[in-house]
Motif scaffolding. Structure first.
Motif, PDB file in Angstrom:
ATOM      1  N   GLU A 111      45.914  33.592  42.302  1.00 29.61           N
ATOM      2  CA  GLU A 111      45.834  34.859  41.564  1.00 29.61           C
ATOM      3  C   GLU A 111      46.534  35.931  42.382  1.00 29.61           C
ATOM      4  O   GLU A 111      46.459  35.929  43.609  1.00 29.61           O
ATOM      5  N   ARG A 112      47.199  36.842  41.682  1.00 27.07           N
ATOM      6  CA  ARG A 112      47.926  37.900  42.384  1.00 27.07           C
ATOM      7  C   ARG A 112      48.096  39.080  41.445  1.00 27.07           C
ATOM      8  O   ARG A 112      48.435  38.913  40.270  1.00 27.07           O
ATOM      9  N   GLY A 113      47.846  40.274  41.952  1.00 29.55           N
ATOM     10  CA  GLY A 113      48.062  41.451  41.121  1.00 29.55           C
ATOM     11  C   GLY A 113      47.232  42.633  41.557  1.00 29.55           C
ATOM     12  O   GLY A 113      46.382  42.536  42.454  1.00 29.55           O
ATOM     13  N   SER A 114      47.479  43.776  40.921  1.00 30.38           N
ATOM     14  CA  SER A 114      46.780  45.015  41.234  1.00 30.38           C
ATOM     15  C   SER A 114      45.932  45.447  40.050  1.00 30.38           C
ATOM     16  O   SER A 114      46.320  45.275  38.898  1.00 30.38           O
ATOM     17  N   SER A 115      44.776  46.029  40.358  1.00 34.83           N
ATOM     18  CA  SER A 115      43.888  46.539  39.312  1.00 34.83           C
ATOM     19  C   SER A 115      42.827  47.398  39.962  1.00 34.83           C
ATOM     20  O   SER A 115      42.852  47.629  41.175  1.00 34.83           O
ATOM     21  N   ALA A 137      44.738  35.736  45.832  1.00 37.94           N
ATOM     22  CA  ALA A 137      43.939  34.520  46.007  1.00 37.94           C
ATOM     23  C   ALA A 137      44.894  33.357  46.229  1.00 37.94           C
ATOM     24  O   ALA A 137      45.832  33.154  45.445  1.00 37.94           O
ATOM     25  N   ARG A 138      44.666  32.614  47.330  1.00 35.29           N
ATOM     26  CA  ARG A 138      45.589  31.533  47.680  1.00 35.29           C
ATOM     27  C   ARG A 138      44.838  30.295  48.152  1.00 35.29           C
ATOM     28  O   ARG A 138      43.771  30.394  48.758  1.00 35.29           O
ATOM     29  N   ARG A 151      40.387  34.568  49.009  1.00 30.18           N
ATOM     30  CA  ARG A 151      40.534  35.595  47.979  1.00 30.18           C
ATOM     31  C   ARG A 151      40.417  36.961  48.661  1.00 30.18           C
ATOM     32  O   ARG A 151      39.324  37.403  49.006  1.00 30.18           O
ATOM     33  N   ALA A 152      41.572  37.583  48.892  1.00 35.69           N
ATOM     34  CA  ALA A 152      41.623  38.833  49.642  1.00 35.69           C
ATOM     35  C   ALA A 152      41.831  40.021  48.711  1.00 35.69           C
ATOM     36  O   ALA A 152      42.549  39.939  47.714  1.00 35.69           O
TER      37      ALA A 152
END
Length: 256
Positions: A111-115, A137-138, A151-152
């Motif tokens: 997972e990757r992105g801004s919110s 998240a990797r 998950r950072a």
């Protein structure tokens, strides 16, 4: 005596004998070049058994942990994972840790992105619910073997207001001048769930380490909140313990 041994051998189910044959082939390096087993037809011809018997043998080896099946990819020989001792007193990134040990680190983005942050992220990072955060998240791998799920979450302002396109999140923070200098980390033992087990290529219900980490800047601001699952068969977390100054003084006094 030989008759009794023969009788026991005859009672051994064929699929178990086929499984033992496959294990001998694996131990001998038969599939080492690719790690993936040949197709059912080729294997059944090689072992001179029906596909039904072969499937039962392979299922047994998957249960034993000798093989692992990846949906849509095939059945693979399970490689022994690297084993890492991680000092609890040192704050480094996964990439740095693996490089220090001569292992090649890689990642698979989940997972990757801004919110906007969740209530938990807002509390752990001490930010408002209206501040934008970057999530990454990797699946972390060493020499191609899954080691951990990380998950950072980082306030986007500490990354210069833009999403980083780099392998190491700590390197990105350092590049923007906000490398963390200390962290508070909590570890607990858990039983791994189905989704995480599939990513880590271990059996559902296996033991794992669940880690929460909050990292701080030199001025006390919170820069990173990470939740991780680490395979218990790959990691030993090591801490050095010392006596307090007062206890040392009492001990030295008693020795005199």
């Amino acid at each position: 005596m030989e008759g009794r041994r023969a009788s026991r051998a005859e009672r051994t189910p064929l699929f178990e004998s086929v499984g033992e044959s496959l294990k001998r082939e694996i131990a001998g390096g038969r599939f080492a070049s690719a790690d993936v087993l040949p197709g059912e037809r080729e294997l059944s011809e090689m072992l001179d058994v029906s596909r039904t018997t072969l499937r039962r043998a392979i299922a047994g080896l998957i249960d034993e942990g000798v093989l692992v099946h990846r949906h849509g990819a095939g059945t693979f020989v399970r490689r022994n994972p690297p084993h890492v001792e991680q000092p609890l007193s040192r704050l480094t990134s996964f990439t740095e840790d693996m490089r220090l040990r001569g292992l090649t680190a890689s990642s698979r983005v989940i997972e990757r992105g801004s919110s906007l942050p969740t209530p938990e992220e807002s509390m752990m990072l001490d930010i408002s619910l209206s501040e934008t955060v970057f999530r990454l998240a990797r699946l972390r791998l060493a020499d191609g073997v899954p080691m951990a799920i990380e998950r950072a979450t980082v306030p986007l302002r500490f990354l210069g207001g833009t999403e980083p396109v780099v392998e190491s999140l700590y390197a990105a923070l350092e590049g923007s001048g906000f490398r963390p200098v200390r962290a508070l980390q909590r570890l607990r033992a858990v039983v791994i769930g189905a989704a995480e087990a599939a990513l880590l290529e271990i059996a559902e219900g296996s033991p794992a380490l669940h880690i929460h980490r909050v990292a701080f800047l030199g001025d006390g601001r919170r820069v990173e909140f990470t939740r991780s699952f680490y395979r218990s068969d790959t990691y030993d977390f090591v801490a050095e313990l010392t006596l307090s100054a007062s206890a040392r003084a009492r001990s030295e006094g008693a020795a005199r």
